[in-house]
Design an enzyme around this catalytic site. Structure first.
Site: not given
Ligand code: PBG
Ligand code: ZN
Length: 326
Positions: A197, A250
């Protein structure tokens, strides 16, 4: 005029729709989709998310109908995000057995026992500072956060969740959650790891939707640097070793190379998260009449599959499932 040797003519296999269907290498079905749902403890009617046309935060009372809708369209699973009424420094609402996600899990499973309910497992929606764990000064404390992740995952498990999906990019989060679940007797409950991520600007609209924007700083000390490729393989391999059941990359669209490399380097099913900013870009251009939304969405989904995705988390899921039925 002389012509080159044209013994081989790829166009022969593109001549009509029937042959194109027969030689198509990749397919997309509703079974590939996971629909993200934002459940807000503080509302009694759905509230549209301004930066994500077609997406709303929903109250607990709408969880059953949204789950049913997904099932009717052949979408096998939902991933739940919670917006709690009360936030604190540790995000303790995340491991409250009466918390909003725990209630939503029970509501969804009661309405549709066959629905596969996944819970995003993190703290940014639950902490008053918006970071993904416990703070130590301005830094997120890794190991203290692991203990809270164990509590949160076990609480979701007790509520009847089918799978947990830790998204906080803490070191050792998969191993910690695995042993926490096993110790509590949930040895059969799988973990989908947000393994790779990136610290991405594409999450912008989500933070409005989930009310999880950090009040200071950013997430660069725990999420990955978009410049890094080898590190993605390291993160993926660590999570495989710690017992992850599914790996996720992601965001998706700007990371197709990473999806392919992680797929080739590991044996686990691969999920990709078609994130909020990717969704918002397509919606905005479509609203202006600049692109054909349906064709662009379907091409994008097919490209995720071609890059190696087995599962796609996407806000377009309901529309895609309808289009696939036409
Ligand atoms: C929480 C999380 C996030 C997303 C999914 N789980 C946001 C982040 O890390 O700030 C992002 C999903 C999206 O942008 O559609 N940790
Ligand atoms: Zn988070």
């Amino acid at each position: 005029m002389s012509l080159p040797d044209l013994t081989v003519r790829p166009r022969r296999l593109r001549r009509n729709p029937a042959i194109r269907r027969m030689v198509r290498e990749t397919s997309l079905s509703a079974a590939d989709l996971i629909y993200p749902v934002f459940v807000d403890e503080t509302i009694s009617e759905a509230v549209p998310v301004a930066s994500m046309p077609g997406v709303s935060r929903i109250p607990l009372s709408d969880v059953a109908s949204v789950t049913q809708q997904a099932m009717e369209l052949g979408i096998p699973g939902l991933i739940l995000f919670g917006i709690p009424a009360h936030k604190d420094a540790t995000g303790s609402a995340g491991w409250d057995d009466q918390g909003i996600v725990q209630q939503a899990i029970r509501a969804a499973k009661q309405a549709c026992p066959e629905a596969y309910i996944i819970a995003d497992t993190c703290f940014c929606e639950y902490t008053d500072h918006g970071h993904c764990g416990v703070l130590d000064g301005e830094h997120v404390h890794n190991d203290a956060t692991l203990q809270n992740l164990q509590r949160e995952a076990v609480s979701y498990a007790r509520a009847g969740v089918d799978m947990v999906a830790p998204s906080g990019m803490m070191d050792g989060m998969i191993g910690a959650i695995r042993s926490g679940l096993d110790d509590a007797g949930f040895t059969e409950l799988p973990i989908m790891s947000y393994a790779v991520k990136y610290a991405s600007a594409y999450f912008g609209p989500f933070r409005d939707a989930a009310d999880s924007t950090p009040t200071f700083g950013d997430r660069a000390s725990y999420q990955m640097d978009p410049a890094n490729r080898r590190e993605a393989l390291k993160e993926a391999q660590l999570d495989v070793a710690e017992g992850a059941d599914i790996l996720m990359v992601k965001p998706a669209l700007a990371y197709m190379d990473i999806i392919r490399e992680v797929k080739d380097a590991t044996d686990l099913p691969m999920a990709v998260y078609n994130v909020s900013g990717e969704y918002a870009m397509i919606k905005a251009a479509a609203e202006k009449g600049w692109i054909d939304e349906r064709r662009v969405v379907m091409e994008t989904m097919m490209s995720f599959k071609r890059a190696g995705a087995d599962l796609i988390l996407t806000y377009h899921a309901m529309d895609i499932a309808r289009w696939l039925q036409d």
